[in-house]
Structure formats: C-alpha cells, structure tokens
Motif scaffolding. Structure first.
Motif, PDB file in Angstrom:
ATOM      1  N   LYS A  99     -43.228  15.727 -27.490  1.00 25.36           N
ATOM      2  CA  LYS A  99     -41.878  15.472 -27.007  1.00 25.36           C
ATOM      3  C   LYS A  99     -41.695  16.022 -25.605  1.00 25.36           C
ATOM      4  N   GLU A 100     -40.649  15.549 -24.944  1.00 28.02           N
ATOM      5  CA  GLU A 100     -40.350  16.062 -23.618  1.00 28.02           C
ATOM      6  C   GLU A 100     -39.663  17.429 -23.713  1.00 28.02           C
ATOM      7  N   ARG A 101     -39.763  18.175 -22.640  1.00 35.70           N
ATOM      8  CA  ARG A 101     -39.079  19.465 -22.578  1.00 35.70           C
ATOM      9  C   ARG A 101     -37.572  19.230 -22.596  1.00 35.70           C
ATOM     10  N   GLU A 102     -36.865  20.061 -23.343  1.00 39.95           N
ATOM     11  CA  GLU A 102     -35.421  19.894 -23.447  1.00 39.95           C
ATOM     12  C   GLU A 102     -34.705  21.216 -23.210  1.00 39.95           C
ATOM     13  N   PHE A 103     -33.487  21.089 -22.740  1.00 39.98           N
ATOM     14  CA  PHE A 103     -32.619  22.242 -22.503  1.00 39.98           C
ATOM     15  C   PHE A 103     -32.183  22.842 -23.829  1.00 39.98           C
ATOM     16  N   VAL A 104     -32.140  24.185 -23.877  1.00 41.74           N
ATOM     17  CA  VAL A 104     -31.682  24.870 -25.076  1.00 41.74           C
ATOM     18  C   VAL A 104     -30.416  25.665 -24.798  1.00 41.74           C
ATOM     19  N   ALA A 105     -30.472  26.543 -23.791  1.00 37.83           N
ATOM     20  CA  ALA A 105     -29.325  27.400 -23.500  1.00 37.83           C
ATOM     21  C   ALA A 105     -29.422  27.903 -22.071  1.00 37.83           C
ATOM     22  N   ALA A 106     -28.271  28.300 -21.504  1.00 42.13           N
ATOM     23  CA  ALA A 106     -28.246  28.853 -20.159  1.00 42.13           C
ATOM     24  C   ALA A 106     -27.119  29.867 -20.047  1.00 42.13           C
ATOM     25  N   ILE A 107     -27.276  30.744 -19.072  1.00 41.83           N
ATOM     26  CA  ILE A 107     -26.276  31.778 -18.845  1.00 41.83           C
ATOM     27  C   ILE A 107     -26.119  31.961 -17.335  1.00 41.83           C
TER      28      ILE A 107
ATOM     29  N   ALA B  28     -27.332  23.614 -26.053  1.00 44.35           N
ATOM     30  CA  ALA B  28     -27.561  22.284 -26.584  1.00 44.35           C
ATOM     31  C   ALA B  28     -26.831  22.174 -27.926  1.00 44.35           C
ATOM     32  N   ASP B  29     -26.361  21.006 -28.245  1.00 44.05           N
ATOM     33  CA  ASP B  29     -25.630  20.808 -29.497  1.00 44.05           C
ATOM     34  C   ASP B  29     -26.473  21.214 -30.703  1.00 44.05           C
ATOM     35  N   SER B  30     -27.751  21.008 -30.607  1.00 44.50           N
ATOM     36  CA  SER B  30     -28.640  21.264 -31.735  1.00 44.50           C
ATOM     37  C   SER B  30     -28.760  22.747 -32.085  1.00 44.50           C
ATOM     38  N   VAL B  31     -28.369  23.625 -31.169  1.00 44.37           N
ATOM     39  CA  VAL B  31     -28.523  25.066 -31.421  1.00 44.37           C
ATOM     40  C   VAL B  31     -27.201  25.819 -31.419  1.00 44.37           C
ATOM     41  N   LYS B  32     -26.119  25.139 -31.103  1.00 40.07           N
ATOM     42  CA  LYS B  32     -24.806  25.811 -31.061  1.00 40.07           C
ATOM     43  C   LYS B  32     -24.500  26.458 -32.397  1.00 40.07           C
ATOM     44  N   GLY B  33     -24.027  27.692 -32.316  1.00 38.75           N
ATOM     45  CA  GLY B  33     -23.673  28.424 -33.522  1.00 38.75           C
ATOM     46  C   GLY B  33     -24.852  29.143 -34.159  1.00 38.75           C
ATOM     47  N   ARG B  34     -26.062  28.835 -33.696  1.00 34.22           N
ATOM     48  CA  ARG B  34     -27.259  29.492 -34.249  1.00 34.22           C
ATOM     49  C   ARG B  34     -27.967  30.363 -33.216  1.00 34.22           C
ATOM     50  N   PHE B  35     -27.954  29.922 -31.961  1.00 34.98           N
ATOM     51  CA  PHE B  35     -28.633  30.656 -30.898  1.00 34.98           C
ATOM     52  C   PHE B  35     -27.599  31.316 -29.987  1.00 34.98           C
ATOM     53  N   THR B  36     -27.964  32.484 -29.454  1.00 30.94           N
ATOM     54  CA  THR B  36     -27.095  33.186 -28.508  1.00 30.94           C
ATOM     55  C   THR B  36     -27.928  33.696 -27.345  1.00 30.94           C
ATOM     56  N   ILE B  37     -27.524  33.329 -26.135  1.00 35.32           N
ATOM     57  CA  ILE B  37     -28.209  33.786 -24.930  1.00 35.32           C
ATOM     58  C   ILE B  37     -27.424  34.949 -24.336  1.00 35.32           C
ATOM     59  N   SER B  38     -28.156  35.927 -23.809  1.00 32.13           N
ATOM     60  CA  SER B  38     -27.517  37.083 -23.182  1.00 32.13           C
ATOM     61  C   SER B  38     -28.436  37.622 -22.098  1.00 32.13           C
ATOM     62  N   ARG B  39     -27.898  38.496 -21.269  1.00 30.14           N
ATOM     63  CA  ARG B  39     -28.700  39.059 -20.183  1.00 30.14           C
ATOM     64  C   ARG B  39     -28.231  40.454 -19.851  1.00 30.14           C
ATOM     65  N   ASP B  40     -29.138  41.199 -19.229  1.00 25.68           N
ATOM     66  CA  ASP B  40     -28.832  42.524 -18.692  1.00 25.68           C
ATOM     67  C   ASP B  40     -29.420  42.566 -17.294  1.00 25.68           C
ATOM     68  N   ASN B  41     -28.578  42.488 -16.290  1.00 22.92           N
ATOM     69  CA  ASN B  41     -29.066  42.441 -14.905  1.00 22.92           C
ATOM     70  C   ASN B  41     -29.717  43.750 -14.483  1.00 22.92           C
TER      71      ASN B  41
ATOM     72  N   VAL C 274     -33.433  38.554 -19.808  1.00 25.25           N
ATOM     73  CA  VAL C 274     -32.568  37.634 -20.549  1.00 25.25           C
ATOM     74  C   VAL C 274     -33.154  37.481 -21.946  1.00 25.25           C
ATOM     75  N   TRP C 275     -32.273  37.375 -22.922  1.00 28.11           N
ATOM     76  CA  TRP C 275     -32.694  37.222 -24.309  1.00 28.11           C
ATOM     77  C   TRP C 275     -32.105  35.950 -24.923  1.00 28.11           C
ATOM     78  N   MET C 276     -32.716  35.529 -25.990  1.00 23.66           N
ATOM     79  CA  MET C 276     -32.110  34.496 -26.803  1.00 23.66           C
ATOM     80  C   MET C 276     -32.322  34.860 -28.272  1.00 23.66           C
ATOM     81  N   GLN C 277     -31.222  35.153 -28.919  1.00 28.86           N
ATOM     82  CA  GLN C 277     -31.248  35.438 -30.351  1.00 28.86           C
ATOM     83  C   GLN C 277     -31.173  34.116 -31.095  1.00 28.86           C
ATOM     84  N   MET C 278     -32.146  33.877 -31.957  1.00 30.70           N
ATOM     85  CA  MET C 278     -32.217  32.618 -32.685  1.00 30.70           C
ATOM     86  C   MET C 278     -32.094  32.910 -34.181  1.00 30.70           C
ATOM     87  N   ASN C 279     -31.019  32.449 -34.772  1.00 35.71           N
ATOM     88  CA  ASN C 279     -30.773  32.647 -36.200  1.00 35.71           C
ATOM     89  C   ASN C 279     -30.807  31.308 -36.924  1.00 35.71           C
ATOM     90  N   SER C 280     -30.917  31.375 -38.226  1.00 35.47           N
ATOM     91  CA  SER C 280     -30.934  30.165 -39.070  1.00 35.47           C
ATOM     92  C   SER C 280     -31.934  29.148 -38.535  1.00 35.47           C
TER      93      SER C 280
END
Length: 121
Positions: free
Chosen positions: A43-51, A61-74, A79-85
């Motif tokens: 498959k082609e590369r697809e966008f997941v999340a941004a901050i 991305a709609d496919s990960v909303k409510g399951r993934f959370t992006i965060s950062r500490d400058n 940058v992190w991405m917490q992936m649940n479910s």
C-alpha cells in the motif's frame, strides 16, 4: 544533519497498545510541526497524525481517531504517538516526519527510517 529516530514498535495482539517515540536531532525542533505516517505492505504511505510546533493543534486520520494520541515535548526534542485498541489493519511501518511550514502545508522536510508495528489477530 537532521535525524529523526523512531522507536517503540513491535508485535502486539489485537486490542493491545504501543507507544511510538521519535527523537529529533534538529536544534530548532520547536519550529517544526511533527507527524506520523505509515505504510502497509503493498500500500501507499498514508497520513496518521500530526501536531503543531506548539502542540496546541493536532490532526488525525479518521481510521485512528479516538484510538491514537500524538504529543510532543519540545524540551526533549521528542514526539510520541500512543496507540490504543490496535487492530490488525494498523500493521505497518510507522514513520516520523517534520514539517517546517506546518502540517497543513503538506510539505514534510525530514523523515525517519521507520519502526515496524505488527498487530496479530
């Protein structure tokens, strides 16, 4: 030379969680929007999340909303991405990217090498 180094990938069962990290080497990390993308086999590369650079704005991305959370500490240039479910369809190589002009620009200046995430059913 700017480096983005991802970590935290692995094998997890359906419904499990993982936390991806991306450590950035650029001294102006706080000037960059950061994002996560993924590419599954065949498959082609697809966008997941941004901050945004400040962390005040995020996008998913709609496919990960409510399951993934992006965060950062400058202060930590990280940058992190917490992936649940997690689901088997989340199986992919996950890439970290940085955008000097913001994530709405669509122009990603730097990319990491990727980390493999595999979700077993």
């Amino acid at each position: 030379q700017v480096q983005l180094v991802e970590s935290g990938g692995g094998l997890v069962q359906d419904g499990g969680s993982l936390r991806l990290s991306c450590a950035a080497s650029m001294s102006t990390f706080s000037n960059y929007a950061m994002g996560w993308f993924r590419q599954a086999p065949g498959k082609e590369r697809e966008f997941v999340a941004a901050i945004s650079w400040s962390g005040s704005n995020t996008a998913y991305a709609d496919s990960v909303k409510g399951r993934f959370t992006i965060s950062r500490d400058n202060a930590k240039n990280t940058v992190w991405m917490q992936m649940n479910s997690l689901k088997p369809e989340d199986t992919a190589i996950y890439y970290c990217a940085g955008a000097r002009m913001g994530f709405l620009s669509g122009k990603w200046d730097y990319w990491g090498q990727g980390t493999q995430v595999t979700v077993s059913s």
